[in-house]
Design a protein around this motif. Structure first.
Motif, PDB file in Angstrom:
ATOM      1  N   THR A   1     -13.035  -1.878  -3.660  1.00 44.27           N
ATOM      2  CA  THR A   1     -13.523  -1.983  -2.282  1.00 44.27           C
ATOM      3  C   THR A   1     -12.899  -3.160  -1.841  1.00 44.27           C
TER       4      THR A   1
ATOM      5  N   THR B   1      -4.717   9.034  -5.171  1.00 47.23           N
ATOM      6  CA  THR B   1      -5.848   7.877  -4.717  1.00 47.23           C
ATOM      7  C   THR B   1      -6.532   8.543  -3.396  1.00 47.23           C
TER       8      THR B   1
ATOM      9  N   SER C   1     -11.704   4.677   4.652  1.00 48.98           N
ATOM     10  CA  SER C   1     -11.696   3.337   5.572  1.00 48.98           C
ATOM     11  C   SER C   1     -12.415   3.217   6.839  1.00 48.98           C
TER      12      SER C   1
ATOM     13  N   GLU D   1       0.798  -1.298   0.108  1.00 45.83           N
ATOM     14  CA  GLU D   1       0.143  -0.106   0.064  1.00 45.83           C
ATOM     15  C   GLU D   1       0.709   1.130  -0.103  1.00 45.83           C
TER      16      GLU D   1
ATOM     17  N   THR E   1      -8.758   5.678  -7.692  1.00 48.57           N
ATOM     18  CA  THR E   1      -7.496   6.029  -8.171  1.00 48.57           C
ATOM     19  C   THR E   1      -7.653   6.621  -9.616  1.00 48.57           C
TER      20      THR E   1
ATOM     21  N   GLU F   1     -12.897  -0.577   3.592  1.00 48.97           N
ATOM     22  CA  GLU F   1     -12.451   0.416   2.653  1.00 48.97           C
ATOM     23  C   GLU F   1     -13.071   0.378   1.345  1.00 48.97           C
TER      24      GLU F   1
ATOM     25  N   LYS G   1      -9.097   7.700  -0.313  1.00 51.18           N
ATOM     26  CA  LYS G   1      -9.551   6.367   0.136  1.00 51.18           C
ATOM     27  C   LYS G   1     -10.337   6.634   1.476  1.00 51.18           C
TER      28      LYS G   1
ATOM     29  N   TYR H   1     -12.259   3.154  -2.477  1.00 49.62           N
ATOM     30  CA  TYR H   1     -11.265   4.055  -2.766  1.00 49.62           C
ATOM     31  C   TYR H   1     -11.249   4.235  -4.224  1.00 49.62           C
TER      32      TYR H   1
END
Length: 717
Positions: A223, A712, A716, A107, A213, A209, A714, A211
């Motif tokens: 996800t 990105t 979470s 990550e 990008t 999470e 995100k 996200y």
């Protein structure tokens, strides 16, 4: 690119194609176990209460240092692995070199493929063929392991011919790299080593999470969520998915993805775990981009045909992981997976400086059906000062490959001012229409003896039986072959202190080769290795140093365009250093250096003895550092990361007549905590857009990947 016919096979003038075709005639590396014994999660300690009293006992959670062998790690440092021994063993205790790329590291660097994932790992060279993104290309300890050296959850995912898919990194919890000869436990493989990818598994706690990008021609959403089902604690689930509409740096390139992966775990008690895994992985990709060597041209230039340009795969997987521990030290494990892959491959290549010279057209319609299973029995016991860990196993792989290949021509093109002629200028003629069936059975055993918690002796052996059948669909002609081998492994670790160990090992590899029209003996490899591993008490870190001497015999080489002789021998000696450090809650450091002294010791009639094998660099080095500036209330945490990767010069041919210079590229990352549970990150690979040639093969040059910048966002929970 050019096309050369060899014994009824086609070899594109692609720098990595040779290895794929050798692998297409070879049985595949067998299974490696990724499932491991879980550490106890709780313990109770209390004196007996008086009669009639009720006492509530406090639960004490015991966490294994460095995490377990399949779970996610919240740092870049992992200290346990099942890859090096097929048992849950600290890396410090294993008599082999093992590197782990944790989920946290994946990550932090926003890894997009397996090549990126292992690019900061010692003794691993990746992306040798630049913009050729059909497969994940990698060498380990100077040997090409692209075709045989990739595993998922302990089971092989080899490349038999052209038909293969790529792993989706967002679906992985970690990757483990085992370096050196691996056949004693894992079956058919080259001497360099292997990469084992661990699929994301259900967790005991709820999490999630989502996200997106974005950047340039890249749009992606994904996800990952899961947790317990109900209140009993017996069931848990996980669901991972992404959708991507993207292209790579080259004109008319493509990198579209759909990945959906549900998983369910049933654990009725602390001793039993059964996980059902499934996934759907669809990729619409691009073919290789090559240019005439010595020509200064924009690497993004496309010299094929946009209307005949695809490397599209569709893959289905379903399998399980099973683990049960008895009360008497006995454990059983079983991993299995069924795979189906379809390939649609269309390409025009081979543009020359002279625009009147025809290019080559190529088409493949391929299908793979694979079933793989690995069953293990482990028994742990202790006598006075000795601890014993005995492992026996049986694995089986059944592979069926069916491919229809057509080859032809397309009109030439002006490389400086390309004008495409479309599907009408392409001709295709029958070339190959065959089935390959391989059945591979392996029986293996290993003993790990520990004396006084200091001396650890590891002994192993394995017997393999490989049956290969090739059938021509048009003529009905069949070619059948059976190869067997017994490979051995011996290793010794001495722990000078609880955090400092020295080790040595000897291991062997076995890799049959099947080529149409010629019968070859299996390739055989040996390795001698010594090393040091250090886990300091003061910080969360793992440092490794290894020296190794690998040799592979029975290596075939071409003495004419259509004839090979099998008297080759390749040797690689070298040293590798690696350090992974989570220095505190704010800083992470990953450093690696590799030196390979590679030599062709025998090479038939071509006169290459004493030369360096093609595409094998002498030096590799990398460094990654990230640092977090903690928030102050009004501002969230800010993490800054930077990396540098160096790859030394190589030769484009075994004759060492084509020099390809070294290159250095820089990566960077910024992550900002916008709000609680909301992060915004920007990642850049090849930050300064370094233009470099990764290799040259038979007059065709391949450029490395250009700069890519992705953002990105995100959330979470």
């Amino acid at each position: 690119m050019e096309t050369t016919q060899r014994h009824g096979w086609i070899s594109e003038s692609n720098p990595r194609q040779e290895s794929l075709f050798i692998a297409a005639r070879a049985p595949l590396a067998l299974l490696l176990c990724s499932t491991a014994i879980a550490l106890p999660s709780s313990a109770l300690a209390q004196s007996a209460p008086d009669q009639g009293e009720t006492t509530t006992l406090q639960t004490i959670v015991i966490e294994g240092q460095g995490g377990d062998t399949t779970g996610s790690n919240d740092t870049v440092v992992a200290k346990r692995s099942a890859t090096g021994s097929k048992t849950d063993t600290p890396i410090l205790d294993q008599p082999a070199s093992v590197s782990v790329i944790t989920e946290d590291e994946l990550e932090r660097r926003n890894v997009q493929d397996v090549q990126q994932a292992v690019s900061y790992t010692s003794s691993v060279s990746v992306d040798q063929y630049g913009s050729d993104d059909r497969y994940d290309f990698f060498q380990i300890r100077g040997f090409d392991q692209t075709s045989l050296g990739t595993y998922r959850d302990g089971l092989p995912i080899p490349i038999l011919g052209w038909t293969a898919s790529r792993l989706e990194p967002y679906g992985l919890q970690r990757l483990e790299v085992l370096k050196g000869s691996t056949s004693t436990l894992f079956g058919l493989n080259g001497p360099g080593g292997l990469i084992n990818a661990i699929t994301k598994l259900p967790q005991d706690q709820a999490f999630g999470e989502v996200y997106t990008t974005f950047g340039g021609a890249h749009a992606e959403v994904g996800t990952d969520f899961g947790g317990p089902i109900g209140t009993s604690g017996e069931w848990s689930y996980r669901f991972t998915a992404i959708g991507q509409d993207a292209s790579r740096s080259g004109d008319y390139s493509n990198d579209d993805r759909i990945y959906v992966a549900p998983a369910v775990t049933y654990s009725p008690d602390a001793a039993t775990t059964f996980t059902l895994l499934a996934d759907y992985n669809k990729r619409d990709g691009n073919t290789a981009y090559g240019f005439p060597a010595g020509v200064d041209i924009d690497p993004d230039t496309f010299l094929g045909e946009p209307s005949f340009n695809a490397f599209d795969t569709e893959e289905y997987n379903v399998g399980y992981l099973f683990d049960h521990k008895f009360d008497n030290g006995l454990s059983i494990r079983s991993n299995a997976r069924y795979t189906h892959i379809d390939l649609d491959y269309r390409q025009v290549y081979g543009a020359q400086i002279d625009p009147t010279i025809d290019r080559t057209s190529f088409f493949v319609d391929g299908e793979v059906e694979r079933f793989a299973i690995d069953n293990q029995l482990q028994y742990d016991a202790s006598w006075n000062r000795i601890d014993s860990k005995t492992l026996v196993g049986v694995d089986y792989v059944h592979d069926t490959l069916g491919e229809l290949a057509l080859v032809g021509t397309a009109d030439g093109i002006d490389i400086y001012n390309p004008v495409y002629c479309g599907r009408g200028c392409i001709t295709l003629d029958p070339y190959l229409n065959h089935d390959i069936i391989q059945k591979r059975t392996g029986i293996y055993a290993q003993e790990e003896l520990t004396l006084d918690d200091r001396w650890i002796l590891t002994l192993g052996g394995r017997w393999d039986n490989v049956e290969t059948e090739q059938k021509d669909r048009d003529t009905g002609a069949r070619d059948e072959n059976t190869d067997t081998a017994f490979t051995k492994r011996a290793g010794l670790t001495y722990k000078i202190t609880d955090g400092l160990a020295v080790y040595g090992n000897y291991s062997e590899s076995f890799q049959p080769l099947i080529t149409s029209g010629q019968t070859f003996e299996p390739q055989e490899g040996t390795q001698y290795e010594v090393g040091v591993k250090y886990e300091p008490e003061q910080i969360n870190a793992l440092f490794t140093l290894a020296l190794f001497d690998l040799k592979q015999t029975n290596v075939p080489s071409y003495v004419t365009p259509t004839t090979q002789r099998q008297i080759g021998e390749v040797r690689v000696r070298g040293v590798e250093l690696e350090g992974k450090m989570a220095l505190d809650d704010r800083m992470n450091l990953i450093a690696a250096y590799t030196y390979w002294d590679a030599e062709i010791e025998e090479d038939g009639l071509t006169g290459n003895a004493g030369n360096r094998p093609s595409n094998v660099p002498e030096h590799l080095a990398s460094l990654w550092l990230d640092y977090t500036l903690p928030g102050d209330g009004a501002r969230g945490d800010l993490t800054l990361g930077a990396g540098v990767r160096y790859v030394g010069s190589v030769y484009g041919d075994d004759a060492n007549t084509v020099d390809v210079g070294s290159h250095t590229v820089f990566d960077a990352a910024i992550n900002y905590e916008v709000a609680e549970n909301v992060d915004l990150a920007v990642h850049a690979t090849n930050l300064f857009d370094e233009k470099y040639v990764s290799t040259v093969y038979y007059g065709t040059a391949y450029y490395g990947d250009g700069r890519q910048i992705l953002g990105t966002l995100k959330y979470s929970w």
